[in-house]
Design an enzyme around this catalytic site. Structure first.
Site, PDB file in Angstrom:
ATOM      1  N   GLU A   1      23.646  -1.433  13.741  1.00  0.00           N
ATOM      2  CA  GLU A   1      22.503  -1.362  12.772  1.00  0.00           C
ATOM      3  C   GLU A   1      21.982  -2.828  12.717  1.00  0.00           C
ATOM      4  OE1 GLU A   1      22.352   1.461  13.110  1.00  0.00           O
ATOM      5  OE2 GLU A   1      24.170   2.249  13.112  1.00  0.00           O
TER       6      GLU A   1
ATOM      7  N   GLY B   1      25.957   7.777  17.841  1.00  0.00           N
ATOM      8  CA  GLY B   1      27.211   8.383  17.577  1.00  0.00           C
ATOM      9  C   GLY B   1      26.762  10.196  17.565  1.00  0.00           C
TER      10      GLY B   1
ATOM     11  N   THR C   1      19.037   2.260  19.941  1.00  0.00           N
ATOM     12  CA  THR C   1      19.645   1.483  20.897  1.00  0.00           C
ATOM     13  C   THR C   1      19.756   1.870  22.234  1.00  0.00           C
ATOM     14  OG1 THR C   1      21.073   0.452  18.985  1.00  0.00           O
ATOM     15  CG2 THR C   1      21.848  -0.142  21.317  1.00  0.00           C
TER      16      THR C   1
END
Length: 662
Positions: A424, A181, A142
């Site tokens: 996702e 993350g 992303t």
């Protein structure tokens, strides 16, 4: 001596119509699995190394540090204990409670990508390092300007045949990687998704192995700008990061080349299917379906137990205050989500089974299963995560004022679940991906092709139902037929609308956009049909005794009927169901709730969440809520002194100055 049990909860458990242990065995996959689960949970929950102050009382930096320490301890101890992969979730769930740790993406996305997309030579180079945590990685897809639309990613990997290197760049601000993350402060490697360019020609998005920090001092490497993106709505413990790249060079061998590759001279060898690169995403989406059912089950457990402990108002003047769960309105808030928790728990198991089987076929070279796997995981991920979010908020509201407190466990559960609707793959975009597969499958059926799998029913769409039939709206076969008909009709109508837009002169993209609301509706109906059908099929398990079968059947009926009444317009629109059918369905819901009321606590007990994992004062197994609420509140850092230092700094001079003016 056994802990004192709240008398209301004790009575609930004594009056249940079945043994919760039997459902626990069914939900977790057999007695041996339940025993193993409990052993590992006990081990983790009673390990003093994992004990610490409540995360809710910590700053974000303290939460990050605490969970990083726990994550490292956990990885080390699992290796020492030799816990196999299939059992690790039992242990990690008990260590982390309702949260994650900063190395979670290493396990859930970085490693699976290496397994699925690296060549054998690349695995020899990196897997041992990654599996043994000699390096820590994350997955960088992303960007700040692009998320679900993977083809629109702007990060570039330009091949230089002279040096046999890729030159990595984030050429614009919007190309900066955003959200991965563990990238903010923890990871030293990333799997980077970037647009491949060879001799100025684009070849689409590919994955690359990139080191971003020194293995000596953890500082960012030359050309790498990386950091933490700041506080979020949930997951305070996770250092989600940003990444910008300026002419960072990596060897040709750092492109993950199991499916496609670039030869030394710049020749591009394409993959058998472009979807093979998205295997990690499919796995994560399948996991989210399972996760949605489990998290919703936790929320329902908390709200149901508390609704039996809490007594409120007068139902009859002069009588004692009734348990809140005795109010039918409270049952209507909670029981449909109790049923949904079971539905999505079982759907998650099926989705993981489909994923495992499909992955095995794909690894043997059979990629024919990819389109359905992709469509199924996309639709079910979108449906389950959205339903879990709505259900968890209902559970919080059902707990009244105390549900607003972090002591309830619900705010943290809820905020940590919300990313699942966008992470996702954003909800609507995923439904449209499922819709694309439905349109293709439906058109194939019109050409006479036989459909299989989850879309087999589209071959037999009946647009004119038989009129004047009286239906038994409790019959699971009748309910499955109704969901199948609705899904088939909405797929047919979306296809007809799409065709109409094209015939009106619009190009494919504009026609698709104009039809998109209908397409999302069709994909949602398809996914809901799958969930209802799967629930009903799981009840045919011959190992279930009659007491378990009966209560699970009621839950399945309630789940199907609640969805049917909520979406009654869809079923009434073409006359498939009548107003009488819907009224009958509503009456059945009330009757089912009355039958489920004595079993509600046993049904949430059957999920088998120990207090240490539930982490909720309101949802305690013993029901001793109020004394522990006060105990929890006293632990707040603001209560460490009777008079806070800010009184002397701000409040005292303010009050004294105002008094002096009087």
């Amino acid at each position: 001596m056994a802990a004192r049990m709240n008398p209301d909860l004790r009575k609930e458990r004594e009056n249940a119509s079945f043994d919760p242990e039997k459902i626990t065995t069914f939900l977790w996959g057999g007695k041996e699995r339940v025993q193993r689960k409990r052993e590992l949970e006990f081990l983790a929950l009673n390990d003093p190394d994992y004990q610490h102050e409540d995360l809710n009382f910590m700053s974000r930096e303290q939460q990050y540090e605490t969970q990083l320490k726990k994550g490292i301890l956990m990885v080390t101890k699992m290796k020492e204990l030799k816990i196999p992969d299939e059992d690790q979730l039992f242990y990690t769930s008990a260590v982390l409670v309702s949260d994650v740790h900063p190395m979670m993406v290493h396990t859930r996305m970085f490693l699976p990508t290496l397994y699925g997309q690296a060549t054998e030579e690349q695995k020899d180079k990196w897997l041992k390092l990654a599996e043994n945590y000699a390096i820590v990685g994350t997955y960088a897809q992303t960007e700040i300007g692009h998320g679900t639309f993977v083809r629109g990613l702007e990060t570039t990997a330009t091949y230089d045949p002279k040096t046999q290197e890729f030159i990595l760049n984030t050429p614009t601000l919007s190309a900066s990687k955003w959200w991965p993350g563990g990238m903010g402060k923890t990871s030293n490697y990333v799997v980077l998704m970037a647009q491949l360019y060879i001799h100025s020609k684009p070849y689409g998005v590919h994955s690359f192995m990139l080191q971003i920090r020194s293995l000596e001092d953890h500082k960012p490497l030359p050309g790498v700008t990386v950091g933490d993106i700041g506080p979020k709505f949930g997951y305070d413990v996770m250092d989600n990061g940003f990444l910008a790249l300026n002419n960072v060079r990596i060897p040709r061998e750092n492109m993950l080349m199991k499916h496609s590759r670039v030869e030394p001279d710049g020749t591009y060898v394409k993959p058998p299917s472009t979807k093979l690169a998205y295997g990690t995403m499919v796995q994560v989406r399948a996991n989210i379906v399972m996760y949605s059912g489990v998290v919703l089950a936790k929320a329902v457990t908390i709200a149901t137990r508390y609704s039996c402990v809490r007594r409120q108002s007068e139902m009859k003047p002069g009588h004692p205050e009734p348990q809140v769960l005795d109010y039918v309105t409270q049952q209507y808030k909670l029981f449909p989500y109790l049923a949904a928790a079971y539905a999505f728990w079982l759907t998650g198991q099926t989705m993981m089974s489909v994923y495992t089987t499909s992955s095995s076929q794909i690894s043997k070279g059979d990629i024919s299963v990819l389109p359905e796997l992709h469509a199924l995981s996309a639709g079910l991920k979108a449906l389950s995560s959205a339903a879990a979010n709505v259900g968890m908020e209902k559970c919080r509201l059902a707990c009244g004022g105390h549900g607003y407190s972090h002591a309830s466990g619900l705010p943290r559960l809820y905020t940590n679940m919300t990313p699942a609707s966008t992470a996702e793959g954003e909800h609507v975009v995923l439904m449209l991906q499922t819709a694309r597969y439905l349109m293709k499958s439906y058109n194939q059926s019109l050409q006479g092709e036989k459909l299989a799998g989850s879309v087999a029913y589209l071959s037999g769409v009946q647009l004119v139902p038989a009129a004047g039939r009286t239906r038994n709206m409790l019959d699971l076969g009748v309910l499955c037929d109704a969901y199948r008909h609705r899904a088939g009709r909405l797929v047919h109508e979306a296809a007809a609308q799409l065709r109409s837009e094209l015939q009106a002169g619009k190009d494919q993209a504009d026609a698709w956009n104009a039809t998109s609301v209908d397409l999302v509706k069709a994909a949602t109906a398809h996914s809901q049909y799958f969930v209802v059908k799967n629930f009903a099929e799981r009840l045919t398990d011959s190992t279930l005794d009659s007491s378990i079968s009966d209560v699970l059947t009621r839950l399945c009926q309630l789940h199907a009927l609640h969805g049917l009444v909520t979406n009654s317009g869809d079923f009434l629109e073409d006359g498939y169901l009548t107003g009488t059918d819907i009224r009958q369905a509503r009456r059945h819901i009330n009757a089912l709730m009355a039958k489920l009321r004595p079993d509600a606590v046993a049904l949430v007990d059957a999920f088998d969440f120990p207090d240490g994992i539930l982490n909720s004062v309101l949802g305690r197994y013993d029901g001793n809520v109020y004394e522990h609420l006060l105990e929890w509140a006293k632990a707040s850092p603001l209560n460490k002194t009777d008079v806070h230092q800010s009184y002397h700094k701000y409040l005292k001079p303010f009050l004294e100055a105002n008094r002096a003016k009087l």
